[in-house]
Scaffold this motif. Structure first.
Motif, PDB file in Angstrom:
ATOM      1  N   MET B  84      -4.058  -9.154  -0.107  1.00 46.59           N
ATOM      2  CA  MET B  84      -4.270  -7.727  -0.348  1.00 46.59           C
ATOM      3  C   MET B  84      -5.129  -7.178   0.775  1.00 46.59           C
ATOM      4  SD  MET B  84      -4.857  -7.897  -4.379  1.00 46.59           S
ATOM      5  CE  MET B  84      -3.744  -8.825  -5.377  1.00 46.59           C
ATOM      6  N   LYS B  93      -8.617  -0.393  -1.973  1.00 46.22           N
ATOM      7  CA  LYS B  93      -7.809  -0.003  -3.129  1.00 46.22           C
ATOM      8  C   LYS B  93      -7.000   1.256  -2.863  1.00 46.22           C
ATOM      9  CE  LYS B  93     -10.298  -2.359  -6.699  1.00 46.22           C
ATOM     10  NZ  LYS B  93     -11.478  -2.316  -7.553  1.00 46.22           N
ATOM     11  N   THR B  94      -7.270   1.923  -1.753  1.00 43.39           N
ATOM     12  CA  THR B  94      -6.505   3.143  -1.442  1.00 43.39           C
ATOM     13  C   THR B  94      -5.196   2.823  -0.728  1.00 43.39           C
ATOM     14  OG1 THR B  94      -7.714   3.338   0.606  1.00 43.39           O
ATOM     15  CG2 THR B  94      -8.544   4.603  -1.261  1.00 43.39           C
ATOM     16  N   GLN B  96      -2.502   1.508  -1.638  1.00 40.76           N
ATOM     17  CA  GLN B  96      -1.398   1.221  -2.544  1.00 40.76           C
ATOM     18  C   GLN B  96      -0.195   2.078  -2.209  1.00 40.76           C
ATOM     19  OE1 GLN B  96      -2.425   2.013  -6.574  1.00 40.76           O
ATOM     20  NE2 GLN B  96      -1.352   0.216  -7.348  1.00 40.76           N
ATOM     21  N   ASN B  97       0.973   1.450  -2.154  1.00 47.47           N
ATOM     22  CA  ASN B  97       2.232   2.174  -1.949  1.00 47.47           C
ATOM     23  C   ASN B  97       2.195   3.164  -0.783  1.00 47.47           C
ATOM     24  OD1 ASN B  97       3.523   0.880  -4.074  1.00 47.47           O
ATOM     25  ND2 ASN B  97       2.708   2.343  -5.572  1.00 47.47           N
ATOM     26  N   SER B 104      -4.199   3.870   5.144  1.00 52.21           N
ATOM     27  CA  SER B 104      -4.864   4.312   3.915  1.00 52.21           C
ATOM     28  C   SER B 104      -6.108   5.130   4.279  1.00 52.21           C
ATOM     29  CB  SER B 104      -5.262   3.100   3.080  1.00 52.21           C
ATOM     30  OG  SER B 104      -6.303   2.414   3.751  1.00 52.21           O
ATOM     31  N   THR B 125       3.123  -0.297   2.463  1.00 55.01           N
ATOM     32  CA  THR B 125       2.542  -1.351   1.614  1.00 55.01           C
ATOM     33  C   THR B 125       3.163  -1.292   0.229  1.00 55.01           C
ATOM     34  OG1 THR B 125       0.791   0.135   0.920  1.00 55.01           O
ATOM     35  CG2 THR B 125       0.296  -1.311   2.772  1.00 55.01           C
ATOM     36  N   ASP B 126       2.943  -2.361  -0.571  1.00 56.73           N
ATOM     37  CA  ASP B 126       3.498  -2.365  -1.931  1.00 56.73           C
ATOM     38  C   ASP B 126       2.420  -1.979  -2.941  1.00 56.73           C
ATOM     39  OD1 ASP B 126       1.921  -4.545  -2.134  1.00 56.73           O
ATOM     40  OD2 ASP B 126       3.527  -5.983  -2.522  1.00 56.73           O
ATOM     41  N   GLU B 127       2.741  -2.082  -4.221  1.00 52.17           N
ATOM     42  CA  GLU B 127       1.815  -1.573  -5.234  1.00 52.17           C
ATOM     43  C   GLU B 127       0.579  -2.460  -5.398  1.00 52.17           C
ATOM     44  OE1 GLU B 127       4.749  -2.820  -5.890  1.00 52.17           O
ATOM     45  OE2 GLU B 127       4.536  -4.333  -7.460  1.00 52.17           O
ATOM     46  N   LEU B 128       0.606  -3.671  -4.798  1.00 46.35           N
ATOM     47  CA  LEU B 128      -0.570  -4.537  -4.852  1.00 46.35           C
ATOM     48  C   LEU B 128      -1.325  -4.504  -3.517  1.00 46.35           C
ATOM     49  CD1 LEU B 128       0.859  -7.598  -6.798  1.00 46.35           C
ATOM     50  CD2 LEU B 128      -0.845  -5.956  -7.592  1.00 46.35           C
ATOM     51  N   CYS B 129      -1.107  -3.446  -2.736  1.00 47.76           N
ATOM     52  CA  CYS B 129      -1.805  -3.244  -1.473  1.00 47.76           C
ATOM     53  C   CYS B 129      -1.529  -4.355  -0.450  1.00 47.76           C
ATOM     54  CB  CYS B 129      -3.323  -3.139  -1.690  1.00 47.76           C
ATOM     55  SG  CYS B 129      -3.772  -1.985  -2.943  1.00 47.76           S
ATOM     56  N   ARG B 130      -0.296  -4.873  -0.465  1.00 44.94           N
ATOM     57  CA  ARG B 130       0.052  -5.885   0.533  1.00 44.94           C
ATOM     58  C   ARG B 130       0.938  -5.243   1.593  1.00 44.94           C
ATOM     59  NH1 ARG B 130       1.794 -10.338  -3.891  1.00 44.94           N
ATOM     60  NH2 ARG B 130       3.022  -8.549  -4.520  1.00 44.94           N
TER      61      ARG B 130
END
Lengths: 325, 356
Positions: B84, B93-94, B96-97, B104, B125-130
């Protein structure tokens, strides 16, 4: 036969050769297809025996059975008086060779001409060095009229006639004394046929090989052969000297075959009467009783249906298998 | 008297061609007629033909690009496939997606502050911030290697089984082919699902790469090894049966060549084109199977991505983030299309009858 002739050793003797193939008919039942049914003949050294007959009469099977490409059902083949068996065939592979009918499928498309001709040398280890192998291959190519520059090419780059020459060079590589020529010219066009046939004759003069020349073209066979055997449905019906057979055919089937040979002179051709046989060749699965030819023979009698005629010598080695003629 | 005068004269009213108008070719001119094609090996010849086929060349270029990408990208991109995103050691945490090629809020602030340039998120990025790009790259790695290994398994088993069955013929062939028929009738999906369940129970922790791929992947390999070789075996057997009947095989027997030599020198080289082509076409089929299984949730173990599982994960947010489905789907299309075209090109190049 005089004493002098007896002293000449027969090169190849075929006695009562039978070759049956199992054919499935319905569930679990097999019936024999009698491709060759008791064929006997012999070939002298340096002689050409022509073998003629219509398609499917077993000519090719005779040639292949002699070379043990099929395991014969019955009968024996002798080479120089020695009986050939499955076990000792390997050593006779150097003495007996074959030229195949189809010059397109008889050469491996993935191999160069050099490797195709060199394969018999490789298998029998007939050379000691790479240079010797190459020299032998070039000599063979010269013998059959190919250029040295062809050696590195692939079979698909050649014409039919040239391919057949490659096949002949491969057969000659082991220096055989006997070659089965299985319709070697029937896939070639006429002008090339003449070249290849003349080459066969020249090679025979030079190397003294004997041929079993299988063909269905009577003119070609008459040209090249010393003697001719005529086959019908797996049996030899007549065997004689080439000229004798041509001038004096005795078996009704031979007569009919010869009458079908085209003559290049329209006047003579018009005067000649063609003997047209009635009906079709019977299936080799359902052979007629007695003489196989009786269903189409105009001389057929009661006896023909009961007994099978044997080859009987009518003088001068002219043998015919017929009761009536 | 020259050569021309020796030729027969044309009769006055004859339609015959006037031979005196022709000149005899000199030796030098005759030589020019002998067009020599350069001698090449079979393989060189095939390759030359392959490289003349624009579609095949295109697919080779595409495949080489993809392979370079999956080899080089993980070394260049500073993100991990399961990592992540972090900014300055703190989880971001910002992130995401994110849309492709954007940063971000935290990253923007960090870059403002330090003046350092961060590596862009090429696919977002994906919903898990990857980082999605590196996940697609790893997914391609997994899918491509699954395809390759599965095909190699199929190739080895299929060729061995098929060539024994085809060359031996008779009763051996009959029995071996009935076994193939039985295997053919087993439902592959069911076997795969059952195997993966059983494997999970039997071997919960596997070391190394296998553990990372998960028991589902091993089940896929096993199913390829158990069930999927039958098509290849049938094909090879048929090919050997037909090649065996060629007169050059008879000729080799007449010469006295032993069966081993006949198979090695005559039969296998003439089956080679079929073997290579089927293998080339087997790879996309294996990739499809893997993608499909991953799509229904039977594929690789999370967090390891595969193209199919990425596409499956993207399904949820299809309205908001369509590009998440687009990238893995595009990758599958490119690989499968390139391999299919390459297989076609190889078939044409390796067929001596199509060569002029």
């Amino acid at each position: 036969m005089s004493n002098e002739e007896k002293n000449v050793q027969k090169l190849v003797e075929v006695n009562g050769l039978k070759q049956y193939f199992p054919v499935k008919s319905g569930f679990g039942k097999t019936i024999p297809l009698k491709a060759v049914d008791g064929v006997s003949f012999d070939i002298m050294p340096g002689e050409t025996l022509g073998l003629v007959g219509e398609s499917g009469c077993g000519k090719t099977t005779v040639g292949r059975s002699i070379l043990r490409l099929y395991e014969p059902t019955a009968g024996e083949v002798r080479y120089n008086g020695e009986l050939i068996t499955k076990k000792n065939m390997a050593e006779y592979r150097k003495e007996m060779q074959m030229v195949f009918q189809d010059p397109y499928s008889s050469l491996n498309p993935r191999m160069t001409v050099e490797d195709i001709i060199g394969e018999p040398l490789d298998v029998h280890k007939l050379y000691t060095s790479k240079g010797e192998r190459r020299d032998k291959i070039l000599h063979l190519m010269e013998l059959v009229g190919l250029n040295a520059e062809h050696a590195t090419r692939y079979a698909h780059e050649f014409s039919g006639g040239q391919r057949q020459r490659i096949g002949i060079a491969r057969a000659l590589a082991v220096d055989p004394k006997f070659i089965v020529c299985d319709e070697p010219v029937s896939a070639l066009d006429v002008s090339i046929q003449a070249q290849v046939i003349n080459m066969f004759e020249e090679l025979q003069e030079k190397l003294g090989v004997a041929y079993l020349f299988i063909a269905h073209d009577l003119l070609v066979v008459h040209h090249i052969s010393n003697r001719i055997a005529v086959m019908y449905l797996g049996k030899i019906v007549e065997i004689a000297d080439a000229d004798e057979l041509n001038d004096n055919p005795m078996h009704p089937y031979t007569q009919s075959l010869l009458s079908a040979v085209p003559i290049p002179d329209p006047k003579i051709a018009k005067a000649k009467k063609r003997i047209v046989l009635e009906g079709d060749v019977p299936s080799p699965l359902k052979m007629p009783s007695g003489c196989a030819f009786r269903t189409r023979c105009k001389y057929a009698t009661e006896r023909c249906a009961q007994e099978c005629p044997n080859l009987v010598d009518r003088g001068n080695g002219h043998k015919v298998a017929c009761f009536n003629k | 008297m020259s050569e021309i005068d020796k030729m027969p004269k044309k009769a006055p009213f004859s339609m015959q061609i006037d031979l005196s108008k022709f000149e005899k070719a000199t030796e030098e001119e005759k030589k020019q007629q002998d067009v020599m094609s350069e001698s090449t090996t079979f393989l060189k010849d095939s390759m030359r033909k392959l490289f003349k086929n624009p579609l095949a060349v295109f697919s080779i270029v595409v495949l080489v690009c993809i392979i370079l990408l999956i080899v080089i990208a993980p070394k260049v991109v500073p993100y991990g496939y399961s990592e992540m995103l972090q900014v300055n050691g703190v989880r971001d945490k910002t992130a995401q997606n994110l849309a492709p090629m954007t940063y971000s809020e935290n990253e923007l602030a960090y870059m403002e502050e330090t003046g350092e340039k961060l590596f862009p998120h090429i696919f977002g990025t994906d919903e898990l911030c990857r980082d999605y790009f590196i996940r697609v790259v790893y997914g391609t790695r997994v899918s491509l290697s699954v395809g390759l290994f599965a095909s190699i398994i199929v190739l080895i088993i299929g060729v061995l089984y098929g060539s024994i069955s085809g060359y031996a013929g008779g009763k051996t062939d009959l029995i071996m082919m009935r076994v193939v028929d039985i295997i053919y009738s087993l439902p592959d999906m069911l076997v795969m699902i059952l195997l993966s369940v059983v494997l999970k129970e039997v071997m919960p922790d596997m070391p190394g790469v296998l553990g990372k791929l998960g028991s589902n992947m091993i089940a896929i390999f096993m199913v390829f090894g158990l069930l999927y070789w039958v098509g290849m075996a049938r094909l090879i057997r048929g090919q050997i049966l037909s090649v065996k009947e060629n007169e050059y095989v008879l000729a080799a027997r007449t010469i006295g060549a032993k069966p081993g030599r006949i198979i090695r020198r005559h039969i296998l080289p003439n089956c080679l084109s079929v073997i290579i082509i089927t293998t080339a076409l087997q790879i996309p089929s294996a990739i499809f199977t893997e993608s499909f299984l991953s799509f229904i949730g039977l594929g690789v173990q999370a967090p390891m991505p595969s193209l199919g599982s990425l596409a499956n994960a993207a399904r949820g947010g299809l309205n908001s983030y369509p590009y998440k489905l687009l990238f893995p789907a595009l990758m599958i299309c490119l690989i499968v299309l390139a391999l299919n075209l390459l297989g076609d090109g190889l078939r044409d190049a390796l067929d001596p009858k199509l060569r002029k």
